[in-house]
Motif scaffolding. Structure first.
Motif, PDB file in Angstrom:
ATOM      1  N   ASN A 132     -14.472   0.052  17.555  1.00  0.00           N
ATOM      2  CA  ASN A 132     -13.455  -0.560  18.400  1.00  0.00           C
ATOM      3  C   ASN A 132     -13.440   0.092  19.783  1.00  0.00           C
ATOM      4  O   ASN A 132     -13.208   1.301  19.900  1.00  0.00           O
ATOM      5  N   PRO A 133     -13.687  -0.674  20.853  1.00  0.00           N
ATOM      6  CA  PRO A 133     -13.721  -0.087  22.205  1.00  0.00           C
ATOM      7  C   PRO A 133     -12.439   0.646  22.587  1.00  0.00           C
ATOM      8  O   PRO A 133     -12.503   1.684  23.255  1.00  0.00           O
ATOM      9  N   ASP A 134     -11.292   0.121  22.181  1.00  0.00           N
ATOM     10  CA  ASP A 134     -10.031   0.790  22.512  1.00  0.00           C
ATOM     11  C   ASP A 134      -9.935   2.152  21.829  1.00  0.00           C
ATOM     12  O   ASP A 134      -9.473   3.135  22.420  1.00  0.00           O
ATOM     13  N   SER A 135     -10.387   2.220  20.572  1.00  0.00           N
ATOM     14  CA  SER A 135     -10.352   3.487  19.835  1.00  0.00           C
ATOM     15  C   SER A 135     -11.337   4.479  20.426  1.00  0.00           C
ATOM     16  O   SER A 135     -11.045   5.679  20.532  1.00  0.00           O
ATOM     17  N   ASN A 137     -12.335   4.604  23.553  1.00  0.00           N
ATOM     18  CA  ASN A 137     -11.745   5.062  24.808  1.00  0.00           C
ATOM     19  C   ASN A 137     -10.657   6.101  24.568  1.00  0.00           C
ATOM     20  O   ASN A 137     -10.572   7.104  25.279  1.00  0.00           O
ATOM     21  N   ARG A 138      -9.840   5.859  23.546  1.00  0.00           N
ATOM     22  CA  ARG A 138      -8.778   6.815  23.223  1.00  0.00           C
ATOM     23  C   ARG A 138      -9.366   8.166  22.818  1.00  0.00           C
ATOM     24  O   ARG A 138      -8.881   9.223  23.243  1.00  0.00           O
TER      25      ARG A 138
END
Length: 203
Positions: A132-135, A137-138
């Motif tokens: 997941n790109p958001d994960s 990045n986080r």
């Protein structure tokens, strides 16, 4: 984040007698008596330290708690396996559902440990496992108690391959830690890692 332990005198600065005392007569390394592992978690911690994937598998199967339980000095199994660069153990832990964003007592996640050690394959495995790109990045922006991201840790160790991988995945070369230092400032001047980070920071 724990610090990998090594035999006393490995740098040649200590007394030869101290080195001899570290080993059994048959050459085996003596147990580290300073390790902070409760007795019921010792098999897990020892397997992670040694990188013995079969022993780790058996210890997990016999463990009644969570795979994310701290087993030593606030570190979970995934922290230790990443810290010591044991790729097969990391693979096993991810198959068993270990939390990629578990924090140790200093706020570091396993990606910090793998980056600090320069273990490119493990860093890549972690990033691939997230998906997941958001994960992702986080995780790239997760900071420990000193405000260091995984990129700061890779920079401090001058691990160019990891630095390149983290930057290609979206890590910021401009993020400062609590001391106001960007990753480039943690690598020694004149090193390839420093030059690469400075170039990325200027881009």
């Amino acid at each position: 984040m724990a610090v990998p332990r090594r035999p006393i005198g490995v740098d040649g600065d200590d007394d030869g007698d101290e080195v001899a005392e570290f080993f059994e007569d048959d050459g085996d390394v003596l147990p580290d008596l300073d390790r902070d592992s409760p007795p019921h978690l010792r098999a897990l911690a020892d397997a992670a330290h040694r990188g013995d994937v079969e022993a780790l598998r058996l210890a997990i199967d016999g463990h009644s708690g969570s795979i994310d339980d701290p087993v030593e000095d606030g570190d979970a199994l995934l922290h230790l396996s990443c810290l010591y660069g044991h790729l097969p153990c990391v693979q096993l832990l991810l198959q068993r559902g270990a939390n990629l964003e578990i924090r140790d007592e200093e706020g570091a996640i396993p990606l910090h440990d793998a980056s600090a050690g320069g273990f490119t394959e493990i860093v890549q495995l972690i990033l691939d496992a997230v998906g997941n790109p958001d994960s992702i990045n986080r995780m790239l922006n997760t900071v420990d108690a000193e405000g260091d991201t995984p990129l700061h840790h890779a920079a401090r160790g001058e691990h160019l391959n990891v630095i390149q991988l983290l930057l290609a995945t979206g890590a910021s070369p401009k993020k400062t830690n609590i001391y106001g230092k960007i990753p480039a400032e943690l690598a020694d001047p004149g090193t390839e890692a420093r030059r690469f980070l400075e170039s990325a920071n200027d881009g």
